[in-house]
Design a protein around this motif. Structure first.
Motif, PDB file in Angstrom:
ATOM      1  N   LEU A 195       0.834  -1.193   0.000  1.00 39.30           N
ATOM      2  CA  LEU A 195       0.000   0.000   0.000  1.00 39.30           C
ATOM      3  C   LEU A 195       0.872   1.247   0.000  1.00 39.30           C
ATOM      4  O   LEU A 195       1.829   1.334   0.778  1.00 39.30           O
ATOM      5  N   VAL A 196       0.540   2.207  -0.848  1.00 35.39           N
ATOM      6  CA  VAL A 196       1.293   3.448  -0.930  1.00 35.39           C
ATOM      7  C   VAL A 196       0.313   4.619  -0.888  1.00 35.39           C
ATOM      8  O   VAL A 196      -0.515   4.776  -1.788  1.00 35.39           O
ATOM      9  N   GLU A 197       0.433   5.438   0.176  1.00 34.89           N
ATOM     10  CA  GLU A 197      -0.434   6.605   0.324  1.00 34.89           C
ATOM     11  C   GLU A 197       0.164   7.827  -0.373  1.00 34.89           C
ATOM     12  O   GLU A 197       1.383   7.936  -0.513  1.00 34.89           O
ATOM     13  N   SER A 198      -0.710   8.745  -0.747  1.00 31.48           N
ATOM     14  CA  SER A 198      -0.285  10.034  -1.297  1.00 31.48           C
ATOM     15  C   SER A 198      -1.387  11.051  -1.046  1.00 31.48           C
ATOM     16  O   SER A 198      -2.501  10.683  -0.663  1.00 31.48           O
ATOM     17  N   ALA A 214      -2.134  14.845  11.631  1.00 31.90           N
ATOM     18  CA  ALA A 214      -1.643  13.517  11.984  1.00 31.90           C
ATOM     19  C   ALA A 214      -0.971  12.901  10.756  1.00 31.90           C
ATOM     20  O   ALA A 214      -1.074  13.435   9.647  1.00 31.90           O
ATOM     21  N   VAL A 215      -0.321  11.788  10.989  1.00 32.41           N
ATOM     22  CA  VAL A 215       0.096  10.925   9.883  1.00 32.41           C
ATOM     23  C   VAL A 215      -1.059   9.972   9.604  1.00 32.41           C
ATOM     24  O   VAL A 215      -1.564   9.321  10.520  1.00 32.41           O
ATOM     25  N   TYR A 216      -1.463   9.922   8.359  1.00 33.28           N
ATOM     26  CA  TYR A 216      -2.595   9.092   7.963  1.00 33.28           C
ATOM     27  C   TYR A 216      -2.072   7.827   7.272  1.00 33.28           C
ATOM     28  O   TYR A 216      -1.238   7.904   6.355  1.00 33.28           O
ATOM     29  N   TYR A 217      -2.600   6.698   7.715  1.00 35.38           N
ATOM     30  CA  TYR A 217      -2.192   5.406   7.201  1.00 35.38           C
ATOM     31  C   TYR A 217      -3.375   4.696   6.564  1.00 35.38           C
ATOM     32  O   TYR A 217      -4.470   4.691   7.129  1.00 35.38           O
ATOM     33  N   CYS A 218      -3.153   4.073   5.426  1.00 35.60           N
ATOM     34  CA  CYS A 218      -4.185   3.190   4.900  1.00 35.60           C
ATOM     35  C   CYS A 218      -3.820   1.756   5.252  1.00 35.60           C
ATOM     36  O   CYS A 218      -2.659   1.431   5.503  1.00 35.60           O
ATOM     37  N   ALA A 219      -4.836   0.931   5.305  1.00 35.19           N
ATOM     38  CA  ALA A 219      -4.670  -0.442   5.738  1.00 35.19           C
ATOM     39  C   ALA A 219      -5.602  -1.346   4.948  1.00 35.19           C
ATOM     40  O   ALA A 219      -6.627  -0.900   4.430  1.00 35.19           O
ATOM     41  N   ALA A 220      -5.236  -2.625   4.887  1.00 30.31           N
ATOM     42  CA  ALA A 220      -6.060  -3.616   4.208  1.00 30.31           C
ATOM     43  C   ALA A 220      -6.134  -4.874   5.058  1.00 30.31           C
ATOM     44  O   ALA A 220      -5.197  -5.210   5.785  1.00 30.31           O
ATOM     45  N   SER A 240     -10.747  -7.989  -3.162  1.00 31.36           N
ATOM     46  CA  SER A 240     -11.246  -8.875  -2.125  1.00 31.36           C
ATOM     47  C   SER A 240     -11.072  -8.300  -0.730  1.00 31.36           C
ATOM     48  O   SER A 240     -11.560  -8.866   0.232  1.00 31.36           O
ATOM     49  N   TYR A 241     -10.376  -7.200  -0.617  1.00 29.54           N
ATOM     50  CA  TYR A 241      -9.950  -6.695   0.670  1.00 29.54           C
ATOM     51  C   TYR A 241     -10.840  -5.555   1.160  1.00 29.54           C
ATOM     52  O   TYR A 241     -11.125  -4.631   0.419  1.00 29.54           O
ATOM     53  N   ALA A 242     -11.229  -5.605   2.416  1.00 27.53           N
ATOM     54  CA  ALA A 242     -11.756  -4.423   3.065  1.00 27.53           C
ATOM     55  C   ALA A 242     -10.595  -3.478   3.348  1.00 27.53           C
ATOM     56  O   ALA A 242      -9.465  -3.912   3.552  1.00 27.53           O
ATOM     57  N   ARG A 243     -10.872  -2.192   3.361  1.00 27.91           N
ATOM     58  CA  ARG A 243      -9.826  -1.199   3.510  1.00 27.91           C
ATOM     59  C   ARG A 243     -10.187  -0.214   4.615  1.00 27.91           C
ATOM     60  O   ARG A 243     -11.351  -0.004   4.931  1.00 27.91           O
ATOM     61  N   GLY A 244      -9.152   0.384   5.165  1.00 29.47           N
ATOM     62  CA  GLY A 244      -9.382   1.359   6.217  1.00 29.47           C
ATOM     63  C   GLY A 244      -8.352   2.469   6.196  1.00 29.47           C
ATOM     64  O   GLY A 244      -7.296   2.342   5.571  1.00 29.47           O
ATOM     65  N   TRP A 245      -8.696   3.549   6.865  1.00 31.09           N
ATOM     66  CA  TRP A 245      -7.782   4.653   7.125  1.00 31.09           C
ATOM     67  C   TRP A 245      -7.678   4.834   8.630  1.00 31.09           C
ATOM     68  O   TRP A 245      -8.701   4.822   9.330  1.00 31.09           O
ATOM     69  N   PHE A 246      -6.461   5.017   9.106  1.00 30.76           N
ATOM     70  CA  PHE A 246      -6.166   5.319  10.492  1.00 30.76           C
ATOM     71  C   PHE A 246      -5.284   6.562  10.515  1.00 30.76           C
ATOM     72  O   PHE A 246      -4.718   6.947   9.499  1.00 30.76           O
ATOM     73  N   ARG A 247      -5.150   7.148  11.686  1.00 29.99           N
ATOM     74  CA  ARG A 247      -4.250   8.294  11.812  1.00 29.99           C
ATOM     75  C   ARG A 247      -3.573   8.276  13.170  1.00 29.99           C
ATOM     76  O   ARG A 247      -4.109   7.721  14.145  1.00 29.99           O
ATOM     77  N   GLN A 248      -2.418   8.915  13.218  1.00 30.19           N
ATOM     78  CA  GLN A 248      -1.664   8.970  14.463  1.00 30.19           C
ATOM     79  C   GLN A 248      -1.078  10.361  14.614  1.00 30.19           C
ATOM     80  O   GLN A 248      -0.242  10.796  13.813  1.00 30.19           O
ATOM     81  N   GLN A 289       2.953   3.306   4.395  1.00 26.75           N
ATOM     82  CA  GLN A 289       4.010   3.982   5.152  1.00 26.75           C
ATOM     83  C   GLN A 289       3.515   5.273   5.802  1.00 26.75           C
ATOM     84  O   GLN A 289       4.201   5.843   6.649  1.00 26.75           O
ATOM     85  N   GLY A 290       2.354   5.744   5.408  1.00 22.76           N
ATOM     86  CA  GLY A 290       1.775   6.936   6.008  1.00 22.76           C
ATOM     87  C   GLY A 290       2.041   8.188   5.199  1.00 22.76           C
ATOM     88  O   GLY A 290       3.053   8.294   4.493  1.00 22.76           O
ATOM     89  N   THR A 291       1.134   9.147   5.320  1.00 22.46           N
ATOM     90  CA  THR A 291       1.303  10.458   4.682  1.00 22.46           C
ATOM     91  C   THR A 291       0.903  11.535   5.692  1.00 22.46           C
ATOM     92  O   THR A 291      -0.108  11.401   6.383  1.00 22.46           O
ATOM     93  N   GLN A 292       1.703  12.568   5.779  1.00 22.46           N
ATOM     94  CA  GLN A 292       1.489  13.617   6.782  1.00 22.46           C
ATOM     95  C   GLN A 292       0.419  14.595   6.318  1.00 22.46           C
ATOM     96  O   GLN A 292       0.460  15.106   5.194  1.00 22.46           O
ATOM     97  N   VAL A 293      -0.515  14.865   7.215  1.00 23.75           N
ATOM     98  CA  VAL A 293      -1.520  15.907   7.011  1.00 23.75           C
ATOM     99  C   VAL A 293      -1.357  16.920   8.133  1.00 23.75           C
ATOM    100  O   VAL A 293      -1.405  16.557   9.314  1.00 23.75           O
TER     101      VAL A 293
END
Length: 124
Positions: free
Chosen positions: A4-7, A92-98, A31-39, A116-120
Motif C-alpha cells: 500500500l502506498v499513500e499520497s 496527523a500521519v494518515y495510514y491506509c490499511a487492508a 477482495s480486501y476491506a480497507r481502512g484509514w487510520f491516523r496517528q 508507510q503513512g502520509t502527513q496531514v
C-alpha cells in the motif's frame, strides 16, 4: 500480502480540504476491506474510516463523520479519503490499511497490511 502506498497529504489551512489516495499492489485488491487510520504526535493510532470489499455502508469515527468520505475504485486498485472542513485536530500521519477479508473492521489488529503513512498538517 498487499503493498500500500499513500499520497495526497500536505499542509492546508483550517476549513480546507485534502484528498488522500492509497494505491495497492500485490494480491487481489478487490477482495480486501480497507481502512484509514491516523496517528498524531504522542497519541495512539486511531481509526478514521473503513470500507467493505463492495464499497457499501462505510463506517466512520465520530470525530470525522460528516466531514470525511472514504471510497474505492477497484478498477484502479485505489482507495480514497476525501477530507473536508479540516481542523488543526485532524493533524496527523494518515495510514491506509487492508485486511484479507471483505468485511469492515475498525480495530488496528484486524488489518494485516499497512502503508508507510502520509502527513496531514492543518494550520489554524
Amino acid at each position: 500480502q498487499v503493498r500500500l502506498v499513500e499520497s495526497g497529504g500536505g499542509l492546508v489551512q483550517a476549513g480546507g480540504s485534502l484528498r488522500l489516495s492509497c494505491a495497492a499492489s500485490g494480491r487481489t485488491f478487490s477482495s480486501y476491506a480497507r481502512g484509514w487510520f491516523r496517528q498524531a504526535p504522542g497519541k495512539e493510532r486511531e481509526f478514521v474510516a473503513a470500507i467493505s470489499r463492495g464499497g457499501g455502508s462505510p463506517v466512520y469515527a465520530n470525530s470525522v463523520k460528516g466531514r470525511f468520505t472514504i471510497s474505492r475504485d477497484n478498477a484502479k486498485n485505489t482507495v480514497y479519503l476525501q477530507m473536508n472542513s479540516l481542523t488543526p485536530e485532524d493533524t496527523a500521519v494518515y495510514y491506509c490499511a487492508a485486511r484479507d477479508v471483505g468485511l469492515i473492521a475498525t480495530t488496528r489488529d484486524a488489518f494485516g497490511s499497512w502503508g508507510q503513512g502520509t502527513q496531514v498538517t492543518v494550520s489554524s
